[in-house]
Design a protein around this motif. Structure first.
Motif, PDB file in Angstrom:
ATOM      1  N   TYR A 212       0.836  -1.204   0.000  1.00 14.26           N
ATOM      2  CA  TYR A 212       0.000   0.000   0.000  1.00 14.26           C
ATOM      3  C   TYR A 212       0.872   1.256   0.000  1.00 14.26           C
ATOM      4  CZ  TYR A 212      -3.175   3.597   1.729  1.00 14.26           C
ATOM      5  OH  TYR A 212      -3.879   4.754   1.881  1.00 14.26           O
ATOM      6  N   ARG A 216       0.334   3.607  -3.133  1.00  8.51           N
ATOM      7  CA  ARG A 216      -0.742   4.586  -2.930  1.00  8.51           C
ATOM      8  C   ARG A 216      -0.308   5.853  -2.215  1.00  8.51           C
ATOM      9  NH1 ARG A 216      -5.072   2.020  -5.685  1.00  8.51           N
ATOM     10  NH2 ARG A 216      -4.213  -0.007  -5.748  1.00  8.51           N
ATOM     11  N   THR A 217       0.937   5.946  -1.797  1.00 10.25           N
ATOM     12  CA  THR A 217       1.324   7.158  -1.074  1.00 10.25           C
ATOM     13  C   THR A 217       2.434   7.890  -1.823  1.00 10.25           C
ATOM     14  OG1 THR A 217       3.113   6.213   0.240  1.00 10.25           O
ATOM     15  CG2 THR A 217       0.882   5.937   1.099  1.00 10.25           C
ATOM     16  N   ALA A 218       2.573   9.158  -1.489  1.00  6.06           N
ATOM     17  CA  ALA A 218       3.622   9.962  -2.095  1.00  6.06           C
ATOM     18  C   ALA A 218       4.990   9.379  -1.765  1.00  6.06           C
ATOM     19  CB  ALA A 218       3.524  11.403  -1.593  1.00  6.06           C
ATOM     20  N   ARG A 221       5.928   6.741  -4.247  1.00  9.65           N
ATOM     21  CA  ARG A 221       6.368   7.285  -5.544  1.00  9.65           C
ATOM     22  C   ARG A 221       7.768   7.845  -5.437  1.00  9.65           C
ATOM     23  NH1 ARG A 221       0.926   9.498  -8.295  1.00  9.65           N
ATOM     24  NH2 ARG A 221      -0.005   7.440  -8.292  1.00  9.65           N
ATOM     25  N   HIS A 222       8.066   8.441  -4.280  1.00 13.78           N
ATOM     26  CA  HIS A 222       9.404   9.008  -4.108  1.00 13.78           C
ATOM     27  C   HIS A 222      10.458   7.908  -4.044  1.00 13.78           C
ATOM     28  CE1 HIS A 222       7.474  12.881  -2.310  1.00 13.78           C
ATOM     29  NE2 HIS A 222       7.158  12.654  -3.574  1.00 13.78           N
TER      30      HIS A 222
ATOM     31  N   GLU B 120       2.794  15.725  -4.581  1.00 13.97           N
ATOM     32  CA  GLU B 120       1.617  14.884  -4.739  1.00 13.97           C
ATOM     33  C   GLU B 120       0.486  15.405  -3.860  1.00 13.97           C
ATOM     34  OE1 GLU B 120       4.647  13.819  -4.217  1.00 13.97           O
ATOM     35  OE2 GLU B 120       5.148  12.417  -5.822  1.00 13.97           O
ATOM     36  N   LEU B 127      -8.876   8.886   4.635  1.00 19.65           N
ATOM     37  CA  LEU B 127      -8.009   8.137   3.723  1.00 19.65           C
ATOM     38  C   LEU B 127      -6.740   8.917   3.437  1.00 19.65           C
ATOM     39  CD1 LEU B 127     -10.245   6.460   1.017  1.00 19.65           C
ATOM     40  CD2 LEU B 127      -8.597   5.380   2.530  1.00 19.65           C
ATOM     41  N   LEU B 131      -4.338   7.537   6.323  1.00 15.05           N
ATOM     42  CA  LEU B 131      -3.669   6.528   5.498  1.00 15.05           C
ATOM     43  C   LEU B 131      -2.796   7.149   4.419  1.00 15.05           C
ATOM     44  CD1 LEU B 131      -6.568   3.946   5.126  1.00 15.05           C
ATOM     45  CD2 LEU B 131      -4.550   3.819   6.592  1.00 15.05           C
ATOM     46  N   ARG B 132      -2.809   8.459   4.320  1.00 12.05           N
ATOM     47  CA  ARG B 132      -1.965   9.204   3.387  1.00 12.05           C
ATOM     48  C   ARG B 132      -2.140   8.733   1.938  1.00 12.05           C
ATOM     49  NH1 ARG B 132       0.750  11.913   7.019  1.00 12.05           N
ATOM     50  NH2 ARG B 132       2.423  12.847   5.849  1.00 12.05           N
ATOM     51  N   SER B 133      -3.372   8.366   1.624  1.00 17.25           N
ATOM     52  CA  SER B 133      -3.649   7.861   0.289  1.00 17.25           C
ATOM     53  C   SER B 133      -3.623   9.002  -0.725  1.00 17.25           C
ATOM     54  CB  SER B 133      -5.013   7.185   0.276  1.00 17.25           C
ATOM     55  OG  SER B 133      -5.303   6.729  -1.020  1.00 17.25           O
ATOM     56  N   LEU B 134      -3.039   8.728  -1.898  1.00 18.44           N
ATOM     57  CA  LEU B 134      -2.929   9.752  -2.927  1.00 18.44           C
ATOM     58  C   LEU B 134      -4.230   9.907  -3.696  1.00 18.44           C
ATOM     59  CD1 LEU B 134       0.542   9.013  -4.477  1.00 18.44           C
ATOM     60  CD2 LEU B 134      -0.101  10.936  -3.031  1.00 18.44           C
ATOM     61  N   ALA B 136      -5.031   9.865  -6.737  1.00 10.93           N
ATOM     62  CA  ALA B 136      -4.482   9.518  -8.052  1.00 10.93           C
ATOM     63  C   ALA B 136      -5.412   9.962  -9.171  1.00 10.93           C
ATOM     64  CB  ALA B 136      -4.227   8.015  -8.128  1.00 10.93           C
TER      65      ALA B 136
END
Lengths: 349, 266
Positions: A212, A216-218, A221-222, B120, B127, B131-134, B136
């Motif tokens: 996850y 799903r987090t920045a 991606r980094h 980002e 969320l 949960l730091r969800s992007l 997207a």
């Protein structure tokens, strides 16, 4: 006097040749390659299914739920270390110390609990701190001293091994001498013939969490961006050193959780356990399609890679072959996996 | 020898104050003098080209503007206010975006991820916060909108990995990122050096479009025809100093090259 060169002509050489593009698009092999390029976990998935099919045909007992559960239990420790290794390798690094860090944490957990009488939960917390400390040491050396991860972790590997022996006195701690909480990870949950240990469940949970975070987090991606092209990541405003440090810390924390799984799995804590774990974890990562050059790969590929190694070992031993053939097979798998990775990476150009 | 007119005096001075201004920048590297007291102004809605031979101090000048180098002395003013950049992040935080020669895109990430790389956006609610969800989907939609706004029609799918794009398309991604977040100045360092003719023209169109939107552009280039096609003013750097600032109306390409190489003075 001659006139200075007035205006250089625009470079025209780099436009893609339509004919080449057309041919690349047409070839079936090329198309397969781009699919693999986009989804690096596809090839290990195919290999795993094929391996189960082949070894299942040779000896049907492999497919028994009891046997498959056993393979899962055997994979739990290396699979968890490989998860930490995946994080490091995604940043174009490598961690040769992660197995030793895990053993160090396991000895700290077991020895403080059995000899000093520290409660199990507190011992686990201490182990977590030790794991974080090993990660912090690697991370600081990599980011501050700018040393190559290979050299850093080669050095800290020896440091951790020495610390383990120093702290434990070389003695194995038996599971019976520890609080029950420490060996809980070896306790099975039985559904029919399927026996899944708590350690296996923890491994899966860690994969979900890290998977996850990566996708799903920045932060995820980094991590990919840093492994892909460090300079580009820096110019895009990513704090490269902070990302690298966080990755080494996460790897150390995972190693500590793995120490708990290891104690439960072997019902003991031995300073000599996990000698092969470093290389085995790299093997799982590489077979799982993660590129050693960084920036490409998934944790699910690594899980598949660890399972492939488990199925190969289990399948070959059920086929009645000597252990040395298991090692031989794993070696061939690694070379094949890296060759495929090189071939897939050619898509870039 | 080419004859030149007194350029600096005849240049129609823009009436508005400059957005970005550098005064008497000096930068030395050991005994090598990179910049020997250079001043430069960037006005709203103009394309300022910076040309110069290798080693003339172009890159050093640009790096001082983008925070990649810290000048030994001299000052930077953004909208009249003195600013100090300690790193590229500082310049970026002030609305100065740079497209580097090395592109600074991450090949394995897709177009939308690259556009938002380093800033980002998270989802709303728990969320995002816990949960730091992007976000997207939102970022993808915004990336598409940004590319459409710039008229980049060749990039249909923002979920394609950048490594699968052509050189021109990658450059378009880099320019789009700069345009999307550069609120004050966009700096382009040799944006067409690695591109073919058609792709170069696309980038030049992008530059014109940025100017049309009122965003000043600083363009570093070796390519004289391109410089003369898009630039409003041309800053000619020679031996660590500004040899002259000319315009395509008052000077020909030959004049500019003569000043650049020291064969003539402005």
């Amino acid at each position: 006097m001659s006139t200075p060169p007035s205006g250089t002509v625009a470079t025209a050489a780099s436009a893609p040749d339509p004919a080449t593009e057309f041919l690349a698009r047409q070839s079936r092999l090329g198309r397969a390659r781009s699919v693999l390029h986009r989804h690096p976990a596809v090839s290990p998935a195919v290999v795993l299914v094929a391996a189960i099919a082949v070894f299942g045909t040779i000896n049907e007992r492999l497919l028994l739920p009891a046997n498959l559960s056993l393979i899962l239990q055997q994979v739990a420790v290396v699979g968890t270390v490989a998860l930490a290794q995946t994080l490091i390798i995604l940043t174009a690094g490598i961690d040769l110390s992660i197995g030793a860090a895990m053993v160090l944490a396991s000895m700290v957990i077991a020895t403080t609990a059995s000899e000093l009488g520290v409660p199990g939960a507190l011992a686990l917390l201490l182990g977590l701190l030790v794991g974080l400390a090993t990660g912090a040491l690697n991370g600081v050396l990599v980011t501050r001293l700018k040393l190559p991860p290979f050299i850093v972790t080669l050095g800290t590997f020896n440091v951790f091994v020495a610390l383990t022996l120093l702290y434990s006195g070389g003695a194995t701690v038996r599971g019976a001498d520890m609080p029950g909480l420490l060996t809980l990870t070896g306790a099975p949950i039985t559904i029919g013939d399927v026996r899944i240990t708590i350690g296996v469940l923890i491994m899966f949970a860690l994969y979900v969490v890290v998977g996850y975070a990566l996708t799903r987090t920045a932060w995820g991606r980094h991590v990919y961006a840093v492994g892909d092209d460090k300079e580009a990541a820096r110019l895009a405003g990513i704090k490269v050193n902070r990302v690298l440090l966080s990755v080494y810390l996460a790897a150390g924390a995972i190693a500590a959780v793995c120490a708990w799984i290891q104690i439960g799995r072997t019902n003991a804590a031995s300073p000599n356990a996990g000698v092969d774990l470093n290389l085995d974890s790299i093997t799982a990562v590489v077979i799982g399609g993660t590129s050693l050059f960084g920036g490409r790969g998934t944790v699910w590929g690594t899980l598949l890679g660890a399972l492939i190694v488990g199925v190969f070992r289990g399948g070959l031993s059920l086929a009645g072959l000597d252990v040395l053939y298991q090692t031989l097979a794993v070696g061939i798998l690694v070379i094949a996996a890296v060759s495929i990775d090189q071939w897939i990476r050619k898509v870039r150009n | 020898m080419t004859s030149t007119t007194e350029a600096t005096a005849e240049r129609p001075l823009p009436t508005t104050p400059p957005i970005l201004e550098a005064r008497d920048l000096v930068k030395t590297f050991g005994r090598v003098v990179g910049l020997d007291g250079v001043s430069v102004q960037v006005y709203p809605g103009e394309v300022l080209a910076v040309i110069g031979d290798n080693g003339a101090g172009k890159s050093t000048l640009i790096k001082c503007l983008t925070g990649a180098e810290i000048p030994d002395s001299g000052e930077l003013r953004l909208e009249g206010k003195r600013v100090h950049f300690r790193g590229p992040q500082d310049a970026r935080a002030h609305g100065i975006e740079t497209v580097y020669q090395t592109l600074a895109v991450s090949p394995a990430l897709d177009v939308a991820s690259n556009l938002f790389l380093g800033r980002e956006r998270r989802r709303r609610g728990l969320l995002g916060s816990v949960l730091r969800s992007l976000d997207a989907r939102g970022m993808r939609a915004d990336a598409e909108a940004e590319l459409r706004k710039l008229g980049i029609s060749t990039l249909q799918d923002v979920s394609v990995a950048v490594e699968n794009l052509s050189g021109g398309q990658r450059q378009a991604v880099a320019v789009a990122r700069a345009a999307a977040f550069g609120s004050k100045v966009v700096i382009l360092d040799e944006p067409t050096a690695a591109l073919g003719v058609r792709e170069s023209n696309q980038v030049l169109e992008l530059i014109k479009d940025l100017r049309h939107r009122g965003l000043p552009v600083v363009l570093i280039s070796h390519n004289m025809p391109q410089v003369f096609e898009v630039a409003d003013r041309i800053h000619i750097q020679r031996l660590g100093r500004c040899a002259a600032t000319v315009t395509p109306q008052t000077h020909s390409m030959t004049d500019a090259v003569a000043i650049m190489t020291g064969a003539a003075t402005a």
